[in-house]
Design a protein around this motif. Sequence first.
Motif, short mmCIF file in Angstrom:
data_model
loop_
_atom_site.label_atom_id
_atom_site.label_comp_id
_atom_site.label_asym_id
_atom_site.label_seq_id
_atom_site.Cartn_x
_atom_site.Cartn_y
_atom_site.Cartn_z
N THR A 67 41.36 46.29 45.55
CA THR A 67 41.95 46.97 44.40
C THR A 67 43.44 46.67 44.36
OG1 THR A 67 40.32 48.74 44.57
CG2 THR A 67 42.28 49.18 43.24
N VAL A 68 43.90 46.14 43.24
CA VAL A 68 45.31 45.78 43.09
C VAL A 68 45.97 46.78 42.16
CG1 VAL A 68 46.92 43.92 42.54
CG2 VAL A 68 44.57 43.37 43.25
N ARG A 69 47.07 47.37 42.65
CA ARG A 69 47.87 48.26 41.82
C ARG A 69 49.31 47.74 41.78
NH1 ARG A 69 44.67 52.03 44.98
NH2 ARG A 69 42.93 52.79 43.69
N GLN A 70 50.17 48.39 41.05
CA GLN A 70 51.50 47.86 40.77
C GLN A 70 52.33 47.66 42.03
OE1 GLN A 70 53.30 45.77 38.64
NE2 GLN A 70 52.36 47.16 37.15
N ALA B 206 49.56 40.84 43.36
CA ALA B 206 48.52 39.93 42.87
C ALA B 206 48.29 38.77 43.83
CB ALA B 206 48.91 39.41 41.49
N TRP B 207 49.38 38.15 44.28
CA TRP B 207 49.25 37.03 45.21
C TRP B 207 48.77 37.51 46.58
CZ3 TRP B 207 48.94 31.97 44.49
CH2 TRP B 207 49.46 31.42 43.31
N TYR B 208 49.24 38.68 47.00
CA TYR B 208 48.79 39.19 48.30
C TYR B 208 47.29 39.46 48.26
CZ TYR B 208 48.91 41.40 52.83
OH TYR B 208 48.69 41.67 54.16
N ALA B 209 46.81 40.04 47.18
CA ALA B 209 45.37 40.26 47.03
C ALA B 209 44.62 38.94 47.15
CB ALA B 209 45.08 40.93 45.70
N GLY B 210 45.17 37.90 46.51
CA GLY B 210 44.54 36.59 46.59
C GLY B 210 44.44 36.06 48.00
N LYS B 211 45.50 36.29 48.80
CA LYS B 211 45.48 35.85 50.19
C LYS B 211 44.37 36.52 50.97
CE LYS B 211 47.81 33.48 52.09
NZ LYS B 211 47.65 32.01 52.32
N ALA C 203 44.84 39.33 38.24
CA ALA C 203 45.68 40.52 38.36
C ALA C 203 46.92 40.44 37.47
CB ALA C 203 46.10 40.72 39.82
N THR C 204 47.60 39.29 37.45
CA THR C 204 48.81 39.19 36.63
C THR C 204 48.45 39.20 35.14
OG1 THR C 204 48.74 36.76 36.83
CG2 THR C 204 50.13 37.97 38.39
N ARG C 205 47.30 38.68 34.79
CA ARG C 205 46.87 38.70 33.38
C ARG C 205 46.70 40.14 32.90
NH1 ARG C 205 41.62 38.45 30.87
NH2 ARG C 205 41.78 37.52 28.77
N ALA C 206 46.37 41.04 33.82
CA ALA C 206 46.22 42.45 33.48
C ALA C 206 47.55 43.19 33.48
CB ALA C 206 45.25 43.11 34.45
N GLY C 207 48.64 42.46 33.74
CA GLY C 207 49.96 43.08 33.69
C GLY C 207 50.49 43.56 35.02
N ARG D 104 40.23 45.63 39.89
CA ARG D 104 39.29 45.61 41.02
C ARG D 104 38.63 44.23 41.10
NH1 ARG D 104 38.72 50.26 38.20
NH2 ARG D 104 36.82 49.54 37.13
N LEU D 105 38.72 43.61 42.26
CA LEU D 105 38.30 42.23 42.45
C LEU D 105 37.28 42.14 43.58
CD1 LEU D 105 41.88 40.66 42.31
CD2 LEU D 105 40.26 40.87 40.42
N LEU D 106 36.21 41.38 43.35
CA LEU D 106 35.15 41.24 44.34
C LEU D 106 34.99 39.77 44.72
CD1 LEU D 106 32.72 42.32 45.98
CD2 LEU D 106 31.32 42.03 43.91
N SER D 107 35.23 39.47 45.99
CA SER D 107 35.04 38.13 46.54
C SER D 107 33.78 38.12 47.38
CB SER D 107 36.24 37.72 47.39
OG SER D 107 36.01 36.49 48.05
N THR D 108 32.94 37.11 47.19
CA THR D 108 31.65 37.11 47.88
C THR D 108 31.67 36.47 49.25
OG1 THR D 108 31.03 35.07 46.73
CG2 THR D 108 30.34 37.17 45.73
N SER D 109 32.57 35.52 49.50
CA SER D 109 32.55 34.81 50.77
C SER D 109 33.82 33.99 50.90
CB SER D 109 31.32 33.89 50.85
OG SER D 109 31.19 33.33 52.14
N ALA D 110 33.97 33.35 52.06
CA ALA D 110 35.14 32.50 52.27
C ALA D 110 35.07 31.23 51.44
CB ALA D 110 35.27 32.16 53.75
N ILE D 111 33.89 30.66 51.31
CA ILE D 111 33.69 29.44 50.53
C ILE D 111 32.29 29.49 49.92
CG2 ILE D 111 33.29 26.94 50.72
CD1 ILE D 111 35.63 26.73 52.57
N LEU D 112 32.16 29.06 48.70
CA LEU D 112 30.86 29.01 48.05
C LEU D 112 29.93 28.09 48.84
CD1 LEU D 112 29.42 30.01 45.43
CD2 LEU D 112 29.93 27.77 44.47
N GLY D 113 28.80 28.64 49.25
CA GLY D 113 27.87 27.89 50.08
C GLY D 113 27.85 28.37 51.51
N TYR D 114 28.79 29.23 51.90
CA TYR D 114 28.77 29.81 53.25
C TYR D 114 27.77 30.96 53.35
CZ TYR D 114 32.85 27.36 55.20
OH TYR D 114 33.71 26.42 55.71
N GLY D 115 27.37 31.51 52.19
CA GLY D 115 26.39 32.57 52.18
C GLY D 115 27.00 33.95 52.26
#
Length: 455
Positions: free
Chosen positions: A223-226, A198-203, A188-192, A6-17
């Motif tokens: 949430t990334v699953r197999q 994993a890459w799609y989640a990153g996008k 995600a890949t570090r968790a197996g 489970r991954l939480l992104s706060t914004s598009a760029i740090l400083g955008y709020g």
Amino acid sequence: MSKEVRLLSTSAILGYGFPEASLRAGLERRPHVIGVDGGSVDPGPHYLGAGKPFCSPIAIRRDLRLMLNASVEAGIPLLIGTCGGSGGAPHLAMMAAMTREIARQDGLHFKLALIEAEQDKDSVKRRVAEGRVMPLARQPALTDQTIERSARIVAMMGPEPFTRALDAGAGVVLAGRASDPASWAAAATRAGLSHAPAWYAGKMLECGATPSIPKGHDCLFVTVRQDHVECEPTNPARRCTPLSIANHSLHENSSPVHHVEPGGMLDTSECRFEAVSDRAVRISGMRWNPAERYTVKLEGVELAGYRSICVCGTRDPLLIGRLDDFIASVRDEVEVKAAAFGASADSYHLGIRIYGRDGVMAAREPLRGAVPHELGFVLEVVSQHSQEMASAVLGMARTNMLHTDFPGRLCREGNMAFPFSPSDIEVDPVYRFSIHHVAELDDPTEPFPIAYENL
């Protein structure tokens, strides 16, 4: 192997709020990692060359403080890529200093990893000599001369340096220039989990809640699953839909379905989008095609000159009616008068952007025949020699925009209105992108040294 990450992104760029309530809502869902992308090449070459952030340090500090405290409180890693906007050495140093200060002020304790991405010129020359640097987008082959002229060169890291830092026990990872999805793919890949989800989640995560509607700078929970990914904004005012997710899949890529990354290509041509609630979407069917050679992008900038600008406008219908002749007369006057104090025409560039006619699209503007009732002008001079010379030529351009005569002219005072005093603004050095290449690597972590600190 984890069943999900489970991954939480706060914004598009740090400083955008982002709203604090959205951050708290995301933390209640117990993410394994919190993070944010720190930058982009979108604002242009200046920030890399000047070593300055393109977001306000005040805004960056606000976002960073909230994320550091959330990371320590939840006991989860914080990952930030492309620190300071461009990911060069001064950008990473600024972020590191800010992190140390916040940790000291707030009594936070964690292991900090700093991943450098700026490349020294000798190492780049060595890779070129070995035949391991290739041009992108029809750029010329990279030469030692271009490398020497560069003010700063960064390499865009993949997930491997993030993985190494996490394996070393880092609780906070600050990285220089990185592929936008790389930190998330590492988690995600570090968790197996498989590379494709994993890459799609990153996008999705790299832009925060941008894949949701209404768009805005806010938090996204993925949430990334197999074999699939689920995306949902943490702000109840937003929601992800199959269309909003599919639309964002086209983001910042020349191909709608093939996304080239360090180490391979994400293929989204057979993705399926399914609404699992009125606010969440499941995506499946993505594929990862490993590359035969591991490559990273090199980005470099060089000094192009010194810029001064001026903003003015007119509402004179007679001037607007013969605008092209008027601008040509101004250019002729500037060339003659600037030459008198040593600024030859080939030593500077005079740009005149005309807003209200074609200021946005220039020659591509399809409605050039429309006759506006007022026009705004941005005068720009870039001198190869000095800031002083740029301002001198700009002064000539501004004066002649104001006073150049034209047939039928009724106003004998001035042609232009100026919204600011002083009217002339010195913008300082101008940089241009000079390196847009890829370098082949044997070790994906080799150009990206990591330093650790216990705070």
